[in-house]
Motif scaffolding. Structure first.
Motif, PDB file in Angstrom:
ATOM      1  N   LYS A   9       0.916  -1.214  -0.179  1.00 27.48           N
ATOM      2  CA  LYS A   9      -0.019  -0.076  -0.094  1.00 27.48           C
ATOM      3  C   LYS A   9       1.005   1.188  -0.043  1.00 27.48           C
ATOM      4  O   LYS A   9       1.873   1.386   0.927  1.00 27.48           O
ATOM      5  CB  LYS A   9      -0.911   0.122   1.265  1.00 27.48           C
ATOM      6  N   GLU A  19      -0.445  -0.826  -4.474  1.00 27.45           N
ATOM      7  CA  GLU A  19      -1.896  -0.288  -4.645  1.00 27.45           C
ATOM      8  C   GLU A  19      -1.444   1.254  -4.166  1.00 27.45           C
ATOM      9  O   GLU A  19      -1.571   1.559  -2.977  1.00 27.45           O
ATOM     10  CB  GLU A  19      -2.785  -0.948  -3.553  1.00 27.45           C
ATOM     11  N   SER A  23      -2.923   4.657  -3.120  1.00 23.95           N
ATOM     12  CA  SER A  23      -4.221   5.339  -2.409  1.00 23.95           C
ATOM     13  C   SER A  23      -4.401   6.680  -3.102  1.00 23.95           C
ATOM     14  O   SER A  23      -5.493   7.142  -3.572  1.00 23.95           O
ATOM     15  CB  SER A  23      -3.872   5.373  -1.105  1.00 23.95           C
ATOM     16  N   GLN A  79      -8.775   5.169  -8.570  1.00 23.13           N
ATOM     17  CA  GLN A  79      -8.343   5.241  -7.178  1.00 23.13           C
ATOM     18  C   GLN A  79      -9.540   5.524  -6.207  1.00 23.13           C
ATOM     19  O   GLN A  79      -9.679   4.855  -5.375  1.00 23.13           O
ATOM     20  CB  GLN A  79      -7.149   6.380  -6.782  1.00 23.13           C
ATOM     21  N   ARG A 102     -11.781   2.771  -6.438  1.00 21.18           N
ATOM     22  CA  ARG A 102     -11.263   1.681  -5.685  1.00 21.18           C
ATOM     23  C   ARG A 102     -11.425   1.885  -4.048  1.00 21.18           C
ATOM     24  O   ARG A 102     -11.881   1.183  -3.189  1.00 21.18           O
ATOM     25  CB  ARG A 102      -9.761   1.606  -6.037  1.00 21.18           C
ATOM     26  N   ASN A 103     -11.217   3.170  -3.776  1.00 21.43           N
ATOM     27  CA  ASN A 103     -11.330   3.644  -2.205  1.00 21.43           C
ATOM     28  C   ASN A 103     -12.774   3.611  -1.808  1.00 21.43           C
ATOM     29  O   ASN A 103     -13.018   3.076  -0.662  1.00 21.43           O
ATOM     30  CB  ASN A 103     -10.700   5.043  -1.859  1.00 21.43           C
ATOM     31  N   ARG A 113     -14.818   1.581  -3.064  1.00 20.69           N
ATOM     32  CA  ARG A 113     -15.258   0.265  -2.935  1.00 20.69           C
ATOM     33  C   ARG A 113     -14.614  -0.465  -1.790  1.00 20.69           C
ATOM     34  O   ARG A 113     -15.682  -1.141  -0.931  1.00 20.69           O
ATOM     35  CB  ARG A 113     -14.641  -0.671  -4.192  1.00 20.69           C
ATOM     36  N   ARG A 114     -13.574  -0.056  -1.195  1.00 24.86           N
ATOM     37  CA  ARG A 114     -13.182  -0.508  -0.236  1.00 24.86           C
ATOM     38  C   ARG A 114     -13.767  -0.356   1.043  1.00 24.86           C
ATOM     39  O   ARG A 114     -13.851  -1.118   1.895  1.00 24.86           O
ATOM     40  CB  ARG A 114     -11.593  -0.211   0.009  1.00 24.86           C
ATOM     41  N   ARG A 115     -14.165   1.024   1.104  1.00 20.98           N
ATOM     42  CA  ARG A 115     -14.805   1.562   2.171  1.00 20.98           C
ATOM     43  C   ARG A 115     -16.496   1.033   2.170  1.00 20.98           C
ATOM     44  O   ARG A 115     -16.805   0.523   3.334  1.00 20.98           O
ATOM     45  CB  ARG A 115     -15.264   3.063   1.770  1.00 20.98           C
ATOM     46  N   ARG A 116     -16.885   0.695   0.957  1.00 17.70           N
ATOM     47  CA  ARG A 116     -18.197  -0.010   1.178  1.00 17.70           C
ATOM     48  C   ARG A 116     -17.799  -1.472   1.730  1.00 17.70           C
ATOM     49  O   ARG A 116     -18.717  -2.003   2.375  1.00 17.70           O
ATOM     50  CB  ARG A 116     -18.861  -0.128  -0.241  1.00 17.70           C
ATOM     51  N   VAL A 117     -16.965  -2.194   0.980  1.00 22.07           N
ATOM     52  CA  VAL A 117     -16.494  -3.567   1.607  1.00 22.07           C
ATOM     53  C   VAL A 117     -16.629  -3.747   3.278  1.00 22.07           C
ATOM     54  O   VAL A 117     -16.922  -4.428   3.918  1.00 22.07           O
ATOM     55  CB  VAL A 117     -15.387  -4.065   0.874  1.00 22.07           C
ATOM     56  N   ILE A 118     -15.418  -2.484   3.813  1.00 19.47           N
ATOM     57  CA  ILE A 118     -15.278  -2.487   5.108  1.00 19.47           C
ATOM     58  C   ILE A 118     -16.545  -2.237   5.847  1.00 19.47           C
ATOM     59  O   ILE A 118     -16.888  -2.927   6.685  1.00 19.47           O
ATOM     60  CB  ILE A 118     -14.376  -1.324   5.374  1.00 19.47           C
TER      61      ILE A 118
END
Lengths: 465, 176
Positions: A60, A137, A139, A301, A304-305, A307-312
Motif C-alpha cells: 500500500k 496499490e 491510494s 483510485q 477503488r477507495n 469500493r474498499r470503504r463499502r466492503v469495510i
C-alpha cells in the motif's frame, strides 16, 4: 496491528521510497532508499526487484508527484457561490483531461481569485502504470508543498514554532519558494530553473537565485508582514551549499537544513532534506495530516477507495448483525432453557403448590362464611335498643297501641298522645326515631288525646348521620 | 472521526437493534410473572410466593378453621332439619319460661335458605315481652328477632303480641 505505508517518489533521474509505520505515540521509519534510476523510466520489474531487495513489507503506497510535472495557475472568476465555482473549474479542466487541486480561493471586490495546482491525467497514468503493474496499490498522490507542510507541522515543536515558515525546495529541474502557516500554503513561487544550473553556470545560478529569493521574500513580506529569519532548505541540493549560506547572510536570513527528525526507527539524518516531502505525505496517510482535500486521486483510485470503504462498511455491518443475531439467538436459547428449568422446578413441587392453593381458597371461603355469620349475630339487640329509645322519648301521657317491627324495619307505630306535634318534635330530636311519618289524619279521642298513626321504613339498625 | 452517511446509518441500525433487545428483555421479565405453559398453571413468581409463605398459609388456614368451628357452635346443624326445629322450639320454650311470658300459640316456620324460626303468640305484659327478647339476644345460639307485633287492648289494657324469632342452620353446626 499498526498501520504501515510506503511513500514513493520518482522523477526522470532518481527515485526514493520510505516505509513508515504508525505506533502508539509517533511514526517510525522502517526502511528507505534513495537512488538514481538506472533507466530513464521506472519499470515494474525494477520496482519488484527493489521491493524484494529492501524487504518492503507493504504494497500500500502513496505517491509524491514530481514538481517537473506540476504547474500552478492563478485564475480569475466573477464572484460565484462555492458550488458554482467548483462547477466552473470542473468544466474548465475535466474536458482537457487535467487533474487539479484548489490551493486558495480569494474573494475580492472585482471577483474571485483561485490558485490551483495542475497535472495532466496522462502524466499521472504514465507514472501510475509501472507501480500498479508491480503490484503496488496507490491510494492517492501528494504534492511537494503538501509533503513539506505536513513534515513541518509534525515537527513544529521539534524544530521551532515560529510562524510563518519559509522553505526553499530544490531539485535538478525546479526550485520553489514556499511559505506556510499551520493550516495553509500562504505563498508559493517557482523560480523557473533547477539546482542543476549550479553545476553548469554557478555564478549565474547564484545571482539569479539571489534575485528570485529577494523578490519572493519581498512579495511574501508585502502580503504577510513579519517574516521569520529562518529559511528551511529541502530537496536535492549539493552537499556543500556555501552559495546558499552566503545568500542567506546577505538577505539576513539563516539557511537551515534539517539533519534530524523526531521519527522513531531508522535514522535518516543527512537524507532528511531529500526525504522530508516523502515523509510528510507518509505522515499524512498515517493520520497526522490536516489536508485531505489536497490529496489527488484518479478516477480509478477514487472508485477503488469507495469500493474498499463499502466492503469495510459491509463487513462491519455483517459482523455487527451477526453478533447481534448471535446475541439474540443465545438470548432466546437461554430464555427457553430457563423456562424449561422453571417448568421442571414447578412440576416437582406441583402437589405441594396445589395443596397450598387449595388451603388459600378454603381460607377465603371460610372467611366469607365467618363474615356472614358475624353479620347475622350483629343484628341481635337492635330491636331492644329501638324500644328503649322509644320508651325514653315518649312524651308524658302517650300510649302505644300498635307496634310492628319486621326484619329490622319499623313498619308501623300507632297510639294516643296529648299532642302529636310534640310527639313528632321529640322524635325528630332522636336519630333512631327521626324519619317517622304521619299516616292519615290525627283524630281526637273522647279523652282529649290525639290519635296518631306513624309509619316509617327506617331500618332500626341505621346509625345517625 | 468523520463518518460517512453509510456508517451513520449502520450505527443507527445497531442502536435500533440494541433498543429492540432491551424491549425484548423487559417483555421477557413481565411474561415471567404470567402463568407458564404446560401442566402447572401457576406462574413462577406465584410459586415462589406460595412456598415462601407456606407456614403462614397453613397457620392461617388452621386459625380460620378454628374460628369458624367456634362460630358454628352458636348455630344449629343443617344435617337434620326437623331435629334442629325441635331444638329451637325447646330453647324458645325455655326462654319463655325464664321470662315468664305467657304463650298461647306457638309454631315452627321454615323460611328456606337455612333459616328456621319459632312464632310465639299470646297476651303478656311489655316487660315479659322485652324480657324474652333480651333473653333471646343473650342466648348461646344466634337468635334474631324477625318480627314483633304488639297490639294493646284498650279495654282490658293487655298486650297481644306475636313474636317470631329465627336462627340459621349451618353445616357443622354444633348446637343440635
Amino acid at each position: 496491528m499498526n498501520k504501515t505505508i510506503v511513500a514513493i517518489y520518482a522523477d526522470s533521474k532518481s527515485w526514493m521510497a520510505v516505509e513508515m509505520r504508525r505506533n502508539r505515540q509517533t511514526a517510525e521509519v522502517v526502511r528507505w532508499f534513495d537512488e538514481l534510476l538506472p533507466s530513464p523510466e521506472l519499470t515494474a520489474e525494477l520496482i519488484r526487484k527493489k521491493w524484494r531487495e529492501k524487504h518492503f513489507s507493504s504494497n500500500k503506497a502513496v505517491y509524491l508527484l514530481s514538481p517537473e510535472w506540476v504547474s500552478y495557475r492563478l485564475l480569475q472568476f466573477p464572484r460565484l457561490p462555492p458550488d458554482q465555482l467548483q462547477a466552473a473549474l470542473q468544466l474548465e479542466f475535466e474536458s482537457k483531461n487535467i487533474y487539479y487541486k484548489v490551493l486558495e480561493v480569494k474573494n475580492q471586490d472585482q471577483g474571485t481569485e483561485v490558485r490551483i495546482a495542475l497535472i495532466e491525467a496522462d502524466r499521472v497514468q504514465q507514472y501510475m502504470a509501472p507501480l500498479e503493474t508491480a503490484g503496488l496499490e496507490i491510494s492517492w498522490s501528494g504534492w511537494i508543498f503538501q509533503g513539506i507542510h505536513e513534515f513541518l507541522n509534525f515537527h513544529s515543536e521539534y524544530f521551532d514554532r515560529h510562524l510563518p515558515r519559509l522553505c526553499l525546495y530544490g531539485n535538478d529541474l525546479t526550485i520553489e519558494f514556499q511559505m506556510f502557516d499551520e493550516q495553509k500554503l500562504l505563498y508559493r513561487r517557482g523560480f523557473g530553473f533547477g539546482v542543476s544550473k549550479l553545476k553548469a553556470e554557478p555564478l549565474t545560478f547564484t545571482r539569479e537565485l539571489g534575485e528570485e529569493l529577494r523578490l519572493s521574500l519581498a512579495a511574501a513580506g508585502n502580503l504577510f508582514g513579519n517574516l521569520s529569519d529562518k529559511i528551511w532548505i529541502f530537496g536535492r541540493w549539493p552537499a556543500d551549499i556555501r552559495e546558499l549560506e552566503g545568500l542567506g547572510a546577505e538577505l539576513n536570513f539563516k539557511m537551515t537544513t534539517p539533519l534530524r527528525t523526531r521519527l522513531a526507527g531508522i535514522r535518516v539524518d543527512e537524507a532528511t532534506p531529500r526525504l522530508a516531502a516523502l515523509l510528510g505525505i507518509g505522515l499524512d496517510e498515517l493520520g497526522w495530516g490536516c489536508h485531505e482535500s489536497w490529496r489527488l486521486q484518479t478516477t480509478s483510485q477514487t472508485a477503488r477507495n469507495m469500493r474498499r470503504r463499502r466492503v469495510i462498511t459491509g463487513v462491519k455491518a455483517v459482523a455487527i448483525v451477526t453478533l447481534m443475531g448471535c446475541g439474540l439467538s443465545l438470548g432466546f436459547i437461554a430464555r427457553s432453557l430457563k423456562d424449561l428449568k422453571n417448568q421442571r422446578w414447578i412440576a416437582e413441587r406441583s402437589r405441594q403448590l396445589e395443596h397450598l392453593e387449595l388451603l388459600n381458597r378454603e381460607t377465603q371461603e371460610n372467611l366469607k362464611r365467618i363474615v356472614a355469620l358475624e353479620s347475622w349475630l350483629e343484628r341481635r339487640g337492635a330491636e331492644l335498643e329501638f324500644l328503649r329509645e322509644l320508651q325514653e322519648h315518649l312524651p308524658e301521657g302517650t300510649m302505644i297501641e300498635d307496634l310492628m317491627l319486621e326484619d329490622g324495619y319499623l313498619r308501623s307505630l300507632s297510639g294516643q298522645t296529648p299532642s302529636v306535634s310534640l310527639l313528632l318534635k321529640k322524635f325528630h330530636d332522636v336519630p333512631a326515631l327521626r324519619g317517622l311519618k304521619l299516616k292519615g289524619s290525627i283524630t281526637v279521642t273522647p279523652t282529649g288525646n290525639e290519635q296518631f298513626q306513624l309509619e316509617g321504613m327506617r331500618k332500626i339498625e341505621e346509625k345517625s348521620p | 472521526m468523520k463518518m460517512t452517511s453509510r456508517e451513520k446509518n449502520l450505527w443507527l441500525c445497531v442502536l435500533g437493534l440494541i433498543v429492540c433487545f432491551i424491549i425484548y428483555r423487559i417483555v421477557g421479565w413481565k411474561s415471567e410473572s404470567a402463568p407458564m405453559s404446560g401442566k402447572a398453571q401457576i406462574s413462577l413468581s406465584t410459586a415462589y410466593q406460595l412456598l415462601r409463605s407456606e407456614r403462614n398459609i397453613i397457620a392461617r388456614h388452621q386459625a380460620v378453621n378454628r374460628q369458624l368451628e367456634s362460630m358454628y357452635q352458636r348455630f344449629l346443624s343443617d344435617s337434620s332439619l326437623e331435629t334442629s326445629k325441635l331444638v329451637l322450639l325447646e330453647r324458645m320454650e325455655g326462654l319463655a319460661t325464664e321470662s315468664r311470658l305467657k304463650v298461647e300459640r306457638k309454631s315452627l316456620i321454615d323460611f328456606g335458605e337455612g333459616i328456621i324460626g319459632v312464632s310465639l303468640e299470646g297476651t303478656a305484659l311489655p316487660e315479659e315481652i322485652f324480657g324474652l327478647i333480651y333473653q333471646a339476644t343473650m342466648a348461646e345460639i344466634g337468635l334474631v328477632v324477625k318480627r314483633l307485633q304488639v297490639h294493646r287492648n284498650l279495654e282490658t289494657g293487655t298486650l297481644k303480641y306475636q313474636l317470631i324469632i329465627t336462627t340459621k342452620l349451618v353445616k357443622g353446626g354444633g348446637s343440635a
